[in-house]
Enzyme design. Structure first.
Site, PDB file in Angstrom:
ATOM      1  N   LYS A 176       0.814  -1.218   0.000  1.00 49.20           N
ATOM      2  CA  LYS A 176       0.000   0.000   0.000  1.00 49.20           C
ATOM      3  C   LYS A 176       0.847   1.267   0.000  1.00 49.20           C
ATOM      4  CE  LYS A 176      -4.193  -2.062   1.801  1.00 49.20           C
ATOM      5  NZ  LYS A 176      -3.790  -3.489   1.858  1.00 49.20           N
TER       6      LYS A 176
HETATM    7  C1  LIG Z   1      -4.379  -4.502   1.172  1.00 43.31           C
HETATM    8  C2  LIG Z   1      -3.621  -5.785   1.074  1.00 43.31           C
HETATM    9  C3  LIG Z   1      -3.989  -6.812   0.173  1.00 43.31           C
HETATM   10  C4  LIG Z   1      -5.222  -6.721  -0.712  1.00 43.31           C
HETATM   11  O1  LIG Z   1      -5.133  -5.745  -1.701  1.00 43.31           O
HETATM   12  P1  LIG Z   1      -6.452  -5.263  -2.501  1.00 43.31           P
HETATM   13  O2  LIG Z   1      -6.020  -4.085  -3.273  1.00 43.31           O
HETATM   14  O3  LIG Z   1      -7.447  -4.924  -1.419  1.00 43.31           O
HETATM   15  O4  LIG Z   1      -6.912  -6.399  -3.335  1.00 43.31           O
HETATM   16  C5  LIG Z   1      -3.196  -7.940   0.118  1.00 43.31           C
HETATM   17  N1  LIG Z   1      -2.109  -8.088   0.908  1.00 43.31           N
HETATM   18  C6  LIG Z   1      -1.738  -7.147   1.806  1.00 43.31           C
HETATM   19  C7  LIG Z   1      -0.555  -7.381   2.660  1.00 43.31           C
HETATM   20  C8  LIG Z   1      -2.473  -5.953   1.915  1.00 43.31           C
HETATM   21  O5  LIG Z   1      -2.096  -5.021   2.805  1.00 43.31           O
END
Ligand SMILES: *Cc1c(COP(=O)(O)O)cnc(C)c1O
Length: 457
Positions: free
Chosen positions: A109
């Protein structure tokens, strides 16, 4: 370029307005009115670094910001990463792992939220405007959002999380941040209570306007845009077309891959990997989207039943017809299920759900076979890649997206590896730091009073 709502009832917005708006006022999600075709540029872009490619891609969509300014914002955003190239590949046999977790909070993120933070700072500065960001988190989003805007003069950020339900290290990643514009709220309730509080607050349009509320959840188009860059980068890194295995929760990550493919980057297929919360895997294999109860797994960032970015994909799947989209969404809202007549093309997508035992087994196998420690979310992608391997042609490169550093999820790693685990200096440095957090009841008036007192107008 203009930005339109999937629901069709919002006047076209500029890029900068789209970034500040988040969710469209008609309840839809914003999308560009056209997707640029980059086929002619691919050869000249192959030699670019991640950051230089990011400047090219972001400039195409952020056409109301001077390209030199975009360049500076991209440079600043990715200067916070631990490695020069921002992202890294690790080869595990015939699979390449694309590590996106080298940013400040060790989750993918950061790739989007570091850039979103810089975009906010620039746009608010130019407009002499302020923003009070209010968000809810069960873990990764809160810390990455805080890391993106900490210390900025035009932004206050309020992050709610359920008391006692966020891992102690993830909580410290938020509460140890000393900047005065960061406000952590531990809510005496569940994650759903936090999310409901946020939704009710945003529904109060008078309050929303008066206090300039802004959102950082993955419905923000700039988050998708930043994520397009690593699909583009990976697709140009290999001499063969690339298929991606993507651990999926809210469909934000994999949707960016879909946009990159539509732009003409050499991407073959997107393999969607869910945990036991398999609503999306079922949709892509049966065409029916039906809600089930949320299950709590070792991959908490994917414990999601209703994926907020799915609407964007659906809009394209329904030929950009807002009326059909609205019918689908309202059917789903009232009955908990809806379906499409035509399945998404198997030339574009594969999908599977990975259970808890398979997730732990994938961590164990990557360690046994390659000495690689994967976080549980990444392991879901690795397990899916193995399962769907037969669908990937020998003339393609398979890339698994690694979404978090394993040190963020030590319990699951230890469970898979007989008590062995890994650490990361960024997380170790948090231990013992003073925490700043306000305990509140899940009450809208309490939240409003807090934002009024600590936010700015
Ligand atoms: C947010 C997240 C996901 C999922 O991503 P999306 O964009 O919601 O599909 C997967 N793995 C981790 C570690 C995350 O923080």
């Amino acid at each position: 370029m203009k930005y339109l709502s999937t629901r069709g009832a919002t006047p076209p917005l500029s890029f900068q307005d789209a970034v500040l708006t988040g969710l469209a006022p008609d309840g839809g999600l914003l999308l560009p009115d056209q997707i640029p075709d980059v086929s002619a540029q691919l050869d000249s872009w192959r030699s670019l670094s991640f950051v230089e490619l990011a400047k090219q891609v972001v400039t195409l969509f952020a056409d109301d910001i001077d390209p030199a300014v975009v360049g500076r914002l991209v440079d600043e955003a990715y200067a916070s990463f631990d490695i020069d190239e921002t992202v890294a590949f690790t080869e595990l046999g015939n699979v390449q792992v694309l590590e996106l977790f080298h940013g400040p909070t060790l989750a993918f993120k950061d790739v989007a939220l570091q850039l979103l933070g810089k975009l906010f700072e620039h746009i608010l500065g130019v407009r002499d405007q302020r923003l009070n960001i209010v968000g809810a988190t069960s873990g990764d989003t809160g810390s990455a959002a805080i890391a993106g805007v900490r210390g900025q003069g035009n932004v206050d950020i309020f992050i709610m999380f359920p008391t006692g339900r966020v891992s102690p290290l993830q909580e410290l990643q938020m509460t140890s941040i000393p900047d005065a514009n960061v406000h952590c709220l531990s809510v005496n309730g569940s994650f759903d209570d936090c999310q409901n509080l946020m939704k009710t607050l945003f529904a109060d349009l008078e309050f929303k306007d008066r206090y300039h509320l802004g959102a950082v959840n993955s419905v923000n188009w700039a988050r998708v845009l930043a994520q397009v860059v690593y699909y583009a980068y990976a697709s140009l890194h290999f001499s063969k077309p690339v298929s991606f295995s993507v651990p999926t929760g809210n469909f934000g990550n994999i949707f960016a891959g879909y946009i990159a493919k539509r732009m003409g980057f050499p991407i073959s297929r997107l393999l969607l990997a869910t945990n036991e919360n398999d609503i999306l895997a079922r949709f892509f294999t049966t065409g029916e989207y039906s809600r089930g109860p949320v299950r709590y797994t070792v991959t908490p960032a994917m414990d999601i039943q209703v994926a907020s970015n799915f609407e964007r994909f659906l809009y394209y799947h329904l030929d950009q017809d807002s009326e059909r989209l609205k019918a689908f969404m309202s059917g789903f809202a009232s009955t908990g299920k809806a379906s499409v007549e035509q399945l998404p093309s198997s030339a574009d997508f594969g999908a599977t759900a990975i259970n808890e035992a398979q997730t732990l087994e994938a961590i164990r196998a990557a360690h046994a076979d390659f000495g690689y420690v994967a976080d549980p979310h990444t392991a879901v992608g690795l397990a899916a890649a193995k399962q769907l391997q037969a669908q990937v042609g020998s003339d393609e490169q398979l890339v698994c997206i690694a979404t978090a550093h394993p040190a963020k999820f030590p319990e699951a790693v230890a469970q898979a590896l007989d008590g062995q685990t890994v650490t990361h200096p960024r997380l170790e440095a948090l231990r013992g730091l003073p925490a700043r957090v306000e305990q509140i009841e899940p009450d809208l008036e309490v939240l409003k009073a807090y934002v009024r007192e600590h936010g700015s107008t």
